[in-house]
Design a protein around this motif. Structure first.
Motif, short mmCIF file in Angstrom:
data_model
loop_
_atom_site.label_atom_id
_atom_site.label_comp_id
_atom_site.label_asym_id
_atom_site.label_seq_id
_atom_site.Cartn_x
_atom_site.Cartn_y
_atom_site.Cartn_z
N SER A 68 0.83 -1.21 0.00
CA SER A 68 0.00 0.00 0.00
C SER A 68 0.86 1.26 0.00
O SER A 68 0.50 2.27 -0.59
CB SER A 68 -0.92 0.02 1.22
OG SER A 68 -1.75 -1.11 1.22
N HIS B 190 2.10 2.30 8.18
CA HIS B 190 0.89 1.90 8.90
C HIS B 190 1.06 0.52 9.51
O HIS B 190 0.11 -0.04 10.04
CB HIS B 190 -0.33 1.96 7.98
CG HIS B 190 -0.17 1.09 6.76
ND1 HIS B 190 0.37 1.56 5.58
CD2 HIS B 190 -0.44 -0.21 6.56
CE1 HIS B 190 0.41 0.57 4.71
NE2 HIS B 190 -0.08 -0.52 5.28
N ASP C 241 -1.35 -5.54 10.03
CA ASP C 241 -1.97 -5.38 8.71
C ASP C 241 -1.98 -6.66 7.89
O ASP C 241 -3.00 -7.33 7.75
CB ASP C 241 -1.24 -4.27 7.92
CG ASP C 241 -1.75 -4.10 6.49
OD1 ASP C 241 -2.60 -4.90 6.07
OD2 ASP C 241 -1.30 -3.19 5.79
N ILE C 242 -0.82 -7.03 7.33
CA ILE C 242 -0.85 -7.99 6.21
C ILE C 242 -1.30 -9.40 6.58
O ILE C 242 -1.86 -10.09 5.74
CB ILE C 242 0.50 -8.03 5.47
CG1 ILE C 242 1.65 -8.34 6.42
CG2 ILE C 242 0.73 -6.73 4.72
CD1 ILE C 242 2.98 -8.60 5.71
#
Ligand SMILES: NC(=O)c1ccc[n+]([C@@H]2O[C@H](COP(=O)([O-])OP(=O)(O)OC[C@H]3O[C@@H](n4cnc5c(N)ncnc54)[C@H](O)[C@@H]3O)[C@@H](O)[C@H]2O)c1
Ligand SMILES: [Zn+2]
Ligand SMILES: [Zn+2]
Lengths: 391, 180
Positions: free
Chosen positions: A40, A60, A171-172
């Motif tokens: 991203s 992030h 996140d991932i």
């Protein structure tokens, strides 16, 4: 402090910026111990997400130690000294979206909701280091970061797992998992995943964990496909073979039951003609996406199957295969990940050894070398899959 | 000029009604209001920021009031910009939330003042009331107005763009912002 900032299209720069301070009562300040570069971030750096400003602090995906809490932070939930992983969507925990566990659609965390509403019809949650459309929050590729609603999102790590084992809960790992979960996987399912980047890899692992019979990875980078193969997945190199025919071959002509797009708006294409069309439209800003993977996923999917989109799209796309989608009863599911929903259960999977997030890390660099990290990751140099930065 | 806006707040009607009925609360989320001072059971004195660093003041009275349902008011006397407002509260279908509907009507005068007021509201006069209600929702649901590094000044961020970079504020900037 030092922080990695956006310095215009195709340029990031580690600069001196002021230390963060508490702006809202439920903020905490976290001293970052590990942070990462995400696909991203590439969309931001490549200039495909509007509303970036010179000097925006990126990042992030981060974790660290709480060094300060605002007066409104519930001490039962978070205290100075806690070790935390911070989910990328900023969410209040009190609105209707949060109550429905749609954390990335939080209705209160984006001070620029008005801008987001103009682009998307309704606003979206705030996100760290991810443009002004999602709030203008400084990110975590920095020594310290301000974390709003600190008693809602951050996950405390109380065991002795390493940063590398838990960092990607930010996140991932949840994103890959949500990509698979949205497929509603049945034991006989063949699941095809476009993109063998870190998000794709975790979507593949999650699809297997959720019981898929076969998982197929599609990419063009041999080293990324090798990584998927070593994890036990079948692979297709889209520069070497025709993806649709190969998928038909692998599924007895049916097509994959479930398809996951883990590529997003900057896909490349085997067909130079279509790629040029989308490049030009993207360049003149009459289209914001190059949606090759998404188009191919929709065309390849078995009738009645599900296409799950976790690759990021930002605006408008052309030549959406609406005919295939409608006439063949496909289900299309998508979303920015509702990370908070998945952190605890996935932490348990890590503790049990059922998921090993460390397998995607190929590079660990000091924060100071962030620009080099972006280069390696973006240009697929030195077999780079995932870069962890240490402030 | 008529402005109409709506939001849904995840709090019971009685809470939202009570918050609004304490008129002193209005400036916490309405960008243009500096102060509302209650002067009697149904009367109040309002101060708004106006273009060119002037402020505009007027007296107002409540003209209609049904607890947990609606409040209506209007400016009285020689207001520079005569105005009326009404807000009504409707239980949302989810059984826990409240729909808030607001109608503001400004009687924009002619001449310089009228032009300045029109410029103040800009090309999208609705935006300001929409943002006011977003902040009301933030205050009611989370306790305060949300801030970010790019938009740090809560309701004083009158126009959301241009904003400052998403980068922590220096102590000078912080001090200046708090004082403003
Ligand atoms: N939904 C969410 O919440 C969320 C969260 C994190 C990341 N993302 C998005 O997920 C996507 C992947 O992230 P990543 O970190 O793995 O990025 P990445 O750039 O490392 O991976 C993308 C991969 O897709 C491959 N690819 C390009 N074109 C392709 C095509 N036509 N077919 C198949 N593969 C193709 C690339 O070679 C690359 O390996 C990005 O769009 C990112 O923004 C979404
Ligand atoms: Zn990410
Ligand atoms: Zn929320």
């Amino acid at each position: 402090m030092r922080a990695n900032t956006w310095a215009g299209r195709n340029k990031v720069e580690v600069r001196d910026v002021p230390d963060p301070s508490i702006l809202n009562r439920r903020d905490a300040i976290v001293k970052v111990t590990s942070t990462a570069i995400c696909g991203s971030d590439l969309h931001l750096v490549d200039g495909y997400v509007p509303t970036m400003q010179d000097g925006d602090v990126l990042g992030h995906e981060f974790m660290g130690e709480v060094v300060e809490v605002g007066a409104g932070v519930d001490p039962g939930r978070l205290r100075v000294g806690d070790r935390v992983v911070v989910p990328f969507p900023i969410a209040c925990g009190a609105c209707a979206a949060c109550a429905a566990e749609l954390w990335s659609c939080c209705e209160n965390s984006n001070p620029n909701a008005g801008i987001a509403e103009k682009m998307f019809g309704h606003p979206v949650a705030g996100i760290f280091g991810y443009s002004h459309l999602t709030g203008g929050f400084a990110g975590g590729q920095s020594e310290y970061v301000r974390v709003p609603f600190a008693d809602v999102g951050p996950l405390k790590i109380e065991s002795d797992l390493t940063d590398e084992q838990v960092l990607f809960l930010s996140d991932i790992l949840p994103t890959g998992y949500m990509g698979a979960e949205m497929c509603d996987i049945q034991p006989s399912d063949v699941v095809a995943v476009w993109g063998a980047g870190p998000v794709g890899q975790f979507a593949m692992d999650s699809a297997r964990l959720l019981g898929a019979a076969t998982v197929i990875a599609i990419d063009k980078e041999p080293y990324r496909l090798r990584m998927a193969e070593e994890a036990g997945h079948t692979t297709i190199n889209f520069e070497e073979v025709d993806v649709r025919s190969r998928l038909l071959e692998l599924t007895g002509g049916r097509g994959p039951d479930k398809c996951i797009d883990a590529v997003g708006m900057e896909a490349s294409h085997g067909s130079a003609h279509l790629h040029a069309y989308d490049r030009v439209k993207q360049a003149v800003r009459s289209e914001t996406e190059r949606p090759h993977a998404l188009r191919q996923a929709i065309l390849s999917c078995r009738s009645g199957g599900t296409v799950s989109v976790i690759g990021v799209y930002g605006g408008l796309l052309d030549k959406f295969p609406s005919g295939a989608w409608m006439n063949r009863s496909l289900t299309l599911r998508t979303g920015q990940c509702h990370v908070q929903r998945y952190m605890k259960p996935l932490l348990r999977h890590i503790e049990n050894g059922e998921l090993d997030p460390t397998r995607v890390i190929t590079h660990t660099l000091p924060l100071q070398d962030a620009a080099r990290g972006f280069d390696l990751f973006k240009n697929k140099q030195d077999d780079c899959e995932k870069v962890v930065l240490k402030p | 000029m008529d402005l109409l806006a709506t939001t849904t707040i995840r709090r019971p009607v009685s809470d939202v009604y009570a918050f609004w009925r304490r008129l002193e609360n209005l400036p916490t989320f309405m960008a243009h209001l500096e102060e509302v001072r209650v002067t009697g059971e149904r009367t109040s004195h309002w101060t708004a920021s106006a273009p060119f660093d002037r402020s505009v003041e007027w007296d107002a009275e409540i003209t209609d009031e049904v607890p947990d349902e609606r409040i209506g008011w209007r400016s009285t006397g020689e207001a520079d910009v005569p105005n009326t407002g009404k807000v009504w509260f409707v239980p949302a279908p989810d059984g826990v939330s409240t729909e808030v509907h607001v109608l503001l009507v400004y009687d924009i005068p002619g001449g310089k003042l009228g032009q300045a007021v029109a410029r103040y509201f800009g090309e999208e006069p609705h935006q300001q009331l929409d943002d006011d209600l977003r902040r009301l929702k933030q205050v009611m649901e989370t306790g305060e107005v949300m801030r970010s590094d790019g938009a740090p000044w809560g309701k004083r961020a009158r126009r959301e763009f241009p904003q400052r970079p998403a980068q922590p504020l220096s102590s000078d900037e912080l001090a200046k912002g708090e004082a403003a």
